[in-house]
Motif scaffolding. Structure first.
Motif, PDB file in Angstrom:
ATOM      1  N   HIS A 143      67.073  13.884 103.364  1.00 19.14           N
ATOM      2  CA  HIS A 143      65.967  13.340 102.573  1.00 19.14           C
ATOM      3  C   HIS A 143      64.983  14.459 102.230  1.00 19.14           C
ATOM      4  N   SER A 144      64.852  14.742 100.925  1.00 21.78           N
ATOM      5  CA  SER A 144      63.971  15.815 100.463  1.00 21.78           C
ATOM      6  C   SER A 144      62.845  15.260  99.603  1.00 21.78           C
ATOM      7  N   HIS A 145      61.669  15.849  99.733  1.00 23.18           N
ATOM      8  CA  HIS A 145      60.524  15.499  98.889  1.00 23.18           C
ATOM      9  C   HIS A 145      60.268  16.670  97.948  1.00 23.18           C
TER      10      HIS A 145
ATOM     11  N   ALA B 107      54.720  16.395 103.545  1.00 19.52           N
ATOM     12  CA  ALA B 107      55.496  15.204 103.184  1.00 19.52           C
ATOM     13  C   ALA B 107      56.866  15.214 103.862  1.00 19.52           C
TER      14      ALA B 107
ATOM     15  N   PRO C 158      58.232  17.292  94.626  1.00 18.02           N
ATOM     16  CA  PRO C 158      57.289  16.767  93.621  1.00 18.02           C
ATOM     17  C   PRO C 158      57.359  17.532  92.309  1.00 18.02           C
TER      18      PRO C 158
ATOM     19  N   SER D 279      60.551  12.395  94.194  1.00 20.33           N
ATOM     20  CA  SER D 279      59.348  13.092  93.722  1.00 20.33           C
ATOM     21  C   SER D 279      58.107  12.556  94.409  1.00 20.33           C
ATOM     22  N   ASN D 280      58.140  11.267  94.753  1.00 12.62           N
ATOM     23  CA  ASN D 280      57.030  10.630  95.457  1.00 12.62           C
ATOM     24  C   ASN D 280      57.600   9.782  96.590  1.00 12.62           C
ATOM     25  N   GLN D 281      56.957   9.861  97.739  1.00 15.37           N
ATOM     26  CA  GLN D 281      57.422   9.090  98.887  1.00 15.37           C
ATOM     27  C   GLN D 281      56.813   7.687  98.824  1.00 15.37           C
TER      28      GLN D 281
END
Length: 206
Positions: A161-163, A206, A165, A139-141
């Motif tokens: 790798h997925s962002h 992101a 939020p 949810s947050n990098q």
């Protein structure tokens, strides 16, 4: 709720239970491969349960707890906030927060031994062994998440790798007492399980 006493919980038992559940699902469905999806500290359990399995497809880590000690500190703060809210709701907001023994967090028992086991975990130092494909949904990098991603890639793991939020406070009453999962997270998990790369949204850098 699972059977048994919470005071008797251990990481080893949780990991064994996750593996047994995967075996049961495999036998009932007839599938040849299994995948593990973990949320928060469940990511650590998913990784450990997946190690050494010849029938493993991949592991998906959803908002993983990277360092167990920091996670316990976070839970302790929410525990104190919950007690304060309870005092205020009873018109006793000026009363001191009742002392805690450290054997309970957010209404769940946690033994001294289990606390030590959780505190010792750090995914950035974990050897992923036979795990070759990992989906990482954050949810947050945060620096810890980025360090974990780098660690995974250093072990020649195929990383998705997925962002996403979704903005969920996983320690809140709303999250704990809800069975609803954000749609964006579900889609990210499905994509990770199918091997698809993260979908890029316009304006999302992101």
């Amino acid at each position: 709720d699972s059977a048994g006493n919470g005071e008797d919980a251990t990481l080893a038992q949780w990991i064994e239970d996750a593996g047994d559940a995967a075996d049961e699902l495999k036998d009932a469905s007839g599938v040849a491969k299994v995948s593990f999806v973990g949320l928060r500290f469940g990511c650590t359990l998913a990784i450990e349960a997946a190690k050494g399995r010849r029938d493993l497809d991949r592991v998906v880590l959803w908002v993983p707890v990277v360092r167990g000690g920091a996670y316990l500190d976070e839970l302790a703060k929410f525990h104190e906030a919950l007690l304060r809210t309870e005092l205020i709701s009873r018109g006793r907001g000026e009363d001191p927060i009742p002392p805690t023994t450290g054997l309970e967090l957010l209404g769940f028992p946690i033994s001294t031994a289990l606390r030590a086991e959780i505190s010792a975990t750090d995914l950035r130092e974990n050897a992923f062994q036979s795990i070759r494909q990992v989906g990482l949904i954050a949810s947050n990098q945060t620096p810890r998440i980025l360090e974990l991603a780098k660690h995974l890639e250093s072990q020649n793991i195929k990383l998705n790798h997925s962002h996403i939020p979704v903005g969920v406070n996983w320690n809140s009453d709303e999250a704990i007492n809800s069975s609803l999962v954000p749609k964006e997270a579900i889609m990210a998990i499905v994509d990770a399980l199918s091997g698809k790369g993260p979908k890029k949204k316009e304006g999302n850098k992101a």
